[in-house]
Design a protein around this motif. Structure first.
Motif, PDB file in Angstrom:
ATOM      1  N   SER A 147       0.865  -1.150   0.008  1.00  0.00           N
ATOM      2  CA  SER A 147       0.203   0.065  -0.181  1.00  0.00           C
ATOM      3  C   SER A 147       0.727   1.295   0.024  1.00  0.00           C
ATOM      4  CB  SER A 147      -0.763   0.043   1.333  1.00  0.00           C
ATOM      5  OG  SER A 147      -1.704   1.096   1.177  1.00  0.00           O
ATOM      6  N   ASN A 148       0.364   2.132  -0.748  1.00  0.00           N
ATOM      7  CA  ASN A 148       0.998   3.679  -0.506  1.00  0.00           C
ATOM      8  C   ASN A 148      -0.030   4.624  -0.526  1.00  0.00           C
ATOM      9  OD1 ASN A 148       3.125   5.724  -0.665  1.00  0.00           O
ATOM     10  ND2 ASN A 148       2.820   5.698  -2.754  1.00  0.00           N
ATOM     11  N   PRO A 149      -0.288   5.285   0.376  1.00  0.00           N
ATOM     12  CA  PRO A 149       0.891   5.402   1.560  1.00  0.00           C
ATOM     13  C   PRO A 149       0.510   4.266   2.473  1.00  0.00           C
ATOM     14  CG  PRO A 149      -0.920   6.845   2.153  1.00  0.00           C
ATOM     15  CD  PRO A 149      -1.110   6.443   0.650  1.00  0.00           C
ATOM     16  N   PRO A 150       1.509   3.641   3.438  1.00  0.00           N
ATOM     17  CA  PRO A 150       1.301   2.492   4.205  1.00  0.00           C
ATOM     18  C   PRO A 150       0.261   2.385   4.676  1.00  0.00           C
ATOM     19  CG  PRO A 150       3.468   3.708   4.571  1.00  0.00           C
ATOM     20  CD  PRO A 150       2.579   4.689   3.815  1.00  0.00           C
ATOM     21  N   ALA A 151      -0.610   1.251   4.804  1.00  0.00           N
ATOM     22  CA  ALA A 151      -1.744   1.061   5.369  1.00  0.00           C
ATOM     23  C   ALA A 151      -1.889   1.034   6.888  1.00  0.00           C
ATOM     24  CB  ALA A 151      -2.152  -0.571   4.981  1.00  0.00           C
ATOM     25  N   GLN A 152      -3.124   0.918   7.159  1.00  0.00           N
ATOM     26  CA  GLN A 152      -3.159   1.291   8.806  1.00  0.00           C
ATOM     27  C   GLN A 152      -3.900   0.100   9.188  1.00  0.00           C
ATOM     28  OE1 GLN A 152      -6.027   4.548   8.950  1.00  0.00           O
ATOM     29  NE2 GLN A 152      -4.590   6.042   8.809  1.00  0.00           N
ATOM     30  N   TYR A 153      -3.428  -0.748  10.008  1.00  0.00           N
ATOM     31  CA  TYR A 153      -3.871  -1.991  10.611  1.00  0.00           C
ATOM     32  C   TYR A 153      -4.503  -1.935  11.995  1.00  0.00           C
ATOM     33  CZ  TYR A 153      -0.022  -3.429   7.411  1.00  0.00           C
ATOM     34  OH  TYR A 153       0.528  -3.456   6.087  1.00  0.00           O
ATOM     35  N   SER A 154      -5.440  -2.884  11.748  1.00  0.00           N
ATOM     36  CA  SER A 154      -6.314  -3.172  13.012  1.00  0.00           C
ATOM     37  C   SER A 154      -6.678  -4.642  12.977  1.00  0.00           C
ATOM     38  CB  SER A 154      -7.409  -2.331  13.332  1.00  0.00           C
ATOM     39  OG  SER A 154      -8.377  -2.561  12.426  1.00  0.00           O
ATOM     40  N   TRP A 155      -7.007  -5.051  14.375  1.00  0.00           N
ATOM     41  CA  TRP A 155      -7.289  -6.559  14.425  1.00  0.00           C
ATOM     42  C   TRP A 155      -8.767  -6.783  15.268  1.00  0.00           C
ATOM     43  CZ3 TRP A 155      -4.325 -10.706  12.990  1.00  0.00           C
ATOM     44  CH2 TRP A 155      -3.056 -10.481  12.540  1.00  0.00           C
ATOM     45  N   LEU A 156      -9.213  -7.677  14.847  1.00  0.00           N
ATOM     46  CA  LEU A 156     -10.371  -8.479  15.521  1.00  0.00           C
ATOM     47  C   LEU A 156     -10.277  -9.717  15.835  1.00  0.00           C
ATOM     48  CD1 LEU A 156     -13.243  -6.870  12.905  1.00  0.00           C
ATOM     49  CD2 LEU A 156     -12.401  -5.841  14.940  1.00  0.00           C
ATOM     50  N   ILE A 157     -10.535 -10.089  17.198  1.00  0.00           N
ATOM     51  CA  ILE A 157     -10.389 -11.407  17.683  1.00  0.00           C
ATOM     52  C   ILE A 157     -11.879 -12.002  17.979  1.00  0.00           C
ATOM     53  CG2 ILE A 157      -9.266 -12.943  19.516  1.00  0.00           C
ATOM     54  CD1 ILE A 157      -7.019 -10.978  19.798  1.00  0.00           C
ATOM     55  N   ASN A 158     -12.219 -12.857  17.284  1.00  0.00           N
ATOM     56  CA  ASN A 158     -13.564 -13.293  17.351  1.00  0.00           C
ATOM     57  C   ASN A 158     -14.721 -12.214  17.426  1.00  0.00           C
ATOM     58  OD1 ASN A 158     -12.972 -16.212  17.797  1.00  0.00           O
ATOM     59  ND2 ASN A 158     -12.689 -15.669  19.896  1.00  0.00           N
ATOM     60  N   GLY A 159     -14.454 -11.451  16.357  1.00  0.00           N
ATOM     61  CA  GLY A 159     -14.994 -10.125  15.934  1.00  0.00           C
ATOM     62  C   GLY A 159     -15.142  -9.075  17.168  1.00  0.00           C
ATOM     63  N   ARG A 160     -14.117  -9.026  17.893  1.00  0.00           N
ATOM     64  CA  ARG A 160     -13.988  -7.873  18.774  1.00  0.00           C
ATOM     65  C   ARG A 160     -12.900  -7.186  18.586  1.00  0.00           C
ATOM     66  NH1 ARG A 160     -15.536 -12.244  22.157  1.00  0.00           N
ATOM     67  NH2 ARG A 160     -13.340 -12.339  22.981  1.00  0.00           N
ATOM     68  N   PRO A 161     -12.988  -5.912  18.623  1.00  0.00           N
ATOM     69  CA  PRO A 161     -11.571  -5.137  18.443  1.00  0.00           C
ATOM     70  C   PRO A 161     -10.644  -5.323  19.396  1.00  0.00           C
ATOM     71  CG  PRO A 161     -13.414  -3.486  18.183  1.00  0.00           C
ATOM     72  CD  PRO A 161     -14.192  -5.016  18.822  1.00  0.00           C
ATOM     73  N   LYS A 162      -9.357  -5.675  18.966  1.00  0.00           N
ATOM     74  CA  LYS A 162      -8.310  -5.923  19.845  1.00  0.00           C
ATOM     75  C   LYS A 162      -7.335  -4.717  19.978  1.00  0.00           C
ATOM     76  CE  LYS A 162      -5.293  -8.311  22.415  1.00  0.00           C
ATOM     77  NZ  LYS A 162      -5.657  -8.558  23.716  1.00  0.00           N
ATOM     78  N   GLN A 163      -6.473  -4.501  18.791  1.00  0.00           N
ATOM     79  CA  GLN A 163      -5.491  -3.262  18.922  1.00  0.00           C
ATOM     80  C   GLN A 163      -5.194  -2.871  17.443  1.00  0.00           C
ATOM     81  OE1 GLN A 163      -2.904  -6.172  20.890  1.00  0.00           O
ATOM     82  NE2 GLN A 163      -1.300  -5.575  19.271  1.00  0.00           N
ATOM     83  N   SER A 164      -4.817  -1.631  17.234  1.00  0.00           N
ATOM     84  CA  SER A 164      -4.447  -1.212  15.960  1.00  0.00           C
ATOM     85  C   SER A 164      -3.027  -0.908  15.651  1.00  0.00           C
ATOM     86  CB  SER A 164      -5.057   0.472  15.803  1.00  0.00           C
ATOM     87  OG  SER A 164      -6.374   0.430  16.183  1.00  0.00           O
ATOM     88  N   THR A 165      -2.480  -2.222  15.663  1.00  0.00           N
ATOM     89  CA  THR A 165      -1.228  -2.415  15.536  1.00  0.00           C
ATOM     90  C   THR A 165      -1.033  -3.434  13.978  1.00  0.00           C
ATOM     91  OG1 THR A 165      -0.912  -4.129  16.785  1.00  0.00           O
ATOM     92  CG2 THR A 165      -0.445  -2.070  17.643  1.00  0.00           C
ATOM     93  N   GLN A 166       0.236  -3.479  13.557  1.00  0.00           N
ATOM     94  CA  GLN A 166       0.459  -4.488  12.515  1.00  0.00           C
ATOM     95  C   GLN A 166       0.674  -5.791  13.225  1.00  0.00           C
ATOM     96  OE1 GLN A 166       3.537  -3.138   9.902  1.00  0.00           O
ATOM     97  NE2 GLN A 166       3.234  -4.731   8.406  1.00  0.00           N
ATOM     98  N   GLU A 167       0.911  -5.932  14.309  1.00  0.00           N
ATOM     99  CA  GLU A 167       1.321  -7.133  14.799  1.00  0.00           C
ATOM    100  C   GLU A 167       0.266  -7.286  16.002  1.00  0.00           C
ATOM    101  OE1 GLU A 167       5.205  -7.698  16.016  1.00  0.00           O
ATOM    102  OE2 GLU A 167       5.991  -7.781  13.898  1.00  0.00           O
ATOM    103  N   VAL A 168      -0.243  -8.631  16.470  1.00  0.00           N
ATOM    104  CA  VAL A 168      -0.662  -8.943  17.581  1.00  0.00           C
ATOM    105  C   VAL A 168      -0.029  -9.969  18.452  1.00  0.00           C
ATOM    106  CG1 VAL A 168      -2.154 -10.670  16.567  1.00  0.00           C
ATOM    107  CG2 VAL A 168      -2.957  -9.580  18.662  1.00  0.00           C
ATOM    108  N   THR A 169       0.221  -9.764  19.700  1.00  0.00           N
ATOM    109  CA  THR A 169       0.956 -10.713  20.585  1.00  0.00           C
ATOM    110  C   THR A 169       0.161 -11.096  21.799  1.00  0.00           C
ATOM    111  OG1 THR A 169       3.236  -9.968  19.744  1.00  0.00           O
ATOM    112  CG2 THR A 169       3.190 -11.167  21.725  1.00  0.00           C
ATOM    113  N   ILE A 170      -0.186 -12.301  21.952  1.00  0.00           N
ATOM    114  CA  ILE A 170      -0.601 -12.863  23.374  1.00  0.00           C
ATOM    115  C   ILE A 170       0.392 -14.079  23.814  1.00  0.00           C
ATOM    116  CG2 ILE A 170      -2.728 -13.749  24.283  1.00  0.00           C
ATOM    117  CD1 ILE A 170      -4.295 -13.102  21.693  1.00  0.00           C
ATOM    118  N   PRO A 171       0.737 -13.569  25.117  1.00  0.00           N
ATOM    119  CA  PRO A 171       1.834 -14.493  25.989  1.00  0.00           C
ATOM    120  C   PRO A 171       0.940 -15.408  26.702  1.00  0.00           C
ATOM    121  CG  PRO A 171       1.714 -12.479  27.173  1.00  0.00           C
ATOM    122  CD  PRO A 171       0.919 -12.189  25.809  1.00  0.00           C
ATOM    123  N   ASN A 172       1.478 -16.783  26.601  1.00  0.00           N
ATOM    124  CA  ASN A 172       1.018 -17.866  27.547  1.00  0.00           C
ATOM    125  C   ASN A 172      -0.435 -18.061  27.311  1.00  0.00           C
ATOM    126  OD1 ASN A 172       1.195 -19.653  29.400  1.00  0.00           O
ATOM    127  ND2 ASN A 172       0.340 -18.374  31.112  1.00  0.00           N
TER     128      ASN A 172
END
Length: 344
Positions: A263-288
């Motif tokens: 994408s140009n300009p770079p894309a904006q990223y966000s995540w949904l986990i089971n349909g619920r908003p999680k975070q607006s980042t390119q990566e998602v990290t869940i420990p343990n």
């Protein structure tokens, strides 16, 4: 195809050099019955350059010469006259102070301007008054300035409308040429040139059409090339991808998912986990992680300029930890790269 080579910038011809040409012709004037003729040195003059109007094939029994501005003998437009017996130059109404007639009839015109472009007439005055006349044309061209490229947009959206480039400034009697990536441009299915070549239209722009675009202008005495012009082509986002490709994890592991979309300009990223908003980042990290973290992980990408969106979904399965004696005898274990632990 290589770009056309530009003519070298012309150096000024010193008037002393032109005088040498006059002197040589003065002492070497073979008898001839050929017709009176004119030669301009140089044939195409740059503005503020000195030009010598050379007279060839002069008749015999000359009493003098007269030069006129225009295509005919006109006393009101006489530049100067020269009498051979006295060697005197007599200025006329059209004399500007920059003209000198020499004994062989040639005229030195110093520091010509664009206004000096036009026809000039030499009258060879004979002792029997059967005069001869000849007319020639002086062409004076400007030294060209450095052109610049403008466009209707420098940030086009891919596949949306044409991009129109214009070479500035507009100059009479100049030739315009276009270069893309240092290659000459011709009309094609995606490129259109105006009749005077001053305008270039790029149809159906793509992300590979960033340039550079250059404009070359030239006339008979000089050439000049513009600075490169680049396009910032906006596009995307393309269909996003989620990595790594694993879908099964064991309980207690760390889950790291990354999303990417061209994408140009770079894309904006966000995540949904089971349909619920999680975070607006390119990566998602869940420990343990635990089995409760199983489900669908959706990456949503958005381009704020093209206003286009894209999504990618990854279904994650987290296995519960196996207690002692919890393996079912005779059951085959199902393994993933992350774990071989499945309880039955």
């Amino acid at each position: 195809m290589e770009p056309p080579s530009a003519p070298a910038r012309r150096g000024r011809v010193p008037w002393q050099g032109l005088l040498l040409a006059v002197s040589l012709l003065t002492f070497w004037s073979p008898l001839t019955t050929a017709q009176l003729a004119l030669e301009f040195m140089p044939s195409n003059a740059a503005e503020w350059e000195d030009v010598l109007f050379l007279a060839h094939n002069l008749p015999e029994d000359l009493a003098g010469y007269a030069w006129f501005k225009g295509g005919r003998v006109d006393s009101k437009r006489q530049i100067a006259s020269y009498k051979i017996d006295t060697g005197v130059n007599n200025p006329g109404p059209a004399y500007s102070g920059r003209e000198t007639i020499y004994p062989n009839g040639s005229l030195l015109f110093q520091k010509v301007t664009l206004e000096d472009t036009g026809y000039y007439t030499l009258q060879a005055i004979k002792t029997n008054f059967h005069n001869e006349e000849v007319t020639g044309q002086l062409r004076v061209y400007p030294e060209l300035p450095e052109p610049n490229v403008t466009s209707n947009t420098s940030d086009p959206v891919e596949h949306k409308g044409p991009v129109v480039f214009t070479c500035e400034p507009e100059i009479q009697d100049a030739t315009y040429l276009w270069l893309i990536n240092s290659q000459s441009v011709q009309n094609s299915t995606r490129l259109e040139l105006s009749k005077d070549n001053r305008t270039l239209t790029l149809l159906n722009v793509t992300r590979n059409d960033t340039g550079p675009y250059e404009c070359d202008i030239r006339n008979p005495v000089s050439a000049s090339l513009s600075d490169p012009f680049y396009l910032n082509v906006l596009y995307g986002p393309e269909a996003p991808t989620i990595s790594p490709s694993d879908t099964h994890y064991r309980s207690g592991a760390n889950l790291n998912l990354s999303c990417h979309a061209a994408s140009n300009p770079p894309a904006q990223y966000s995540w949904l986990i089971n349909g619920r908003p999680k975070q607006s980042t390119q990566e998602v990290t869940i420990p343990n992680i635990t089995p409760n973290d199983s489900g669908s992980y959706t990456c949503v990408v958005h381009n704020s300029v093209t206003r286009l969106n894209g999504t990618a979904v990854r279904t994650i399965t987290v296995s519960a930890p196996c207690g002692r004696g919890s393996f079912t005898e005779g059951k085959k274990q199902t393994c993933s790269r992350a774990s071989c632990f499945f309880c039955h």
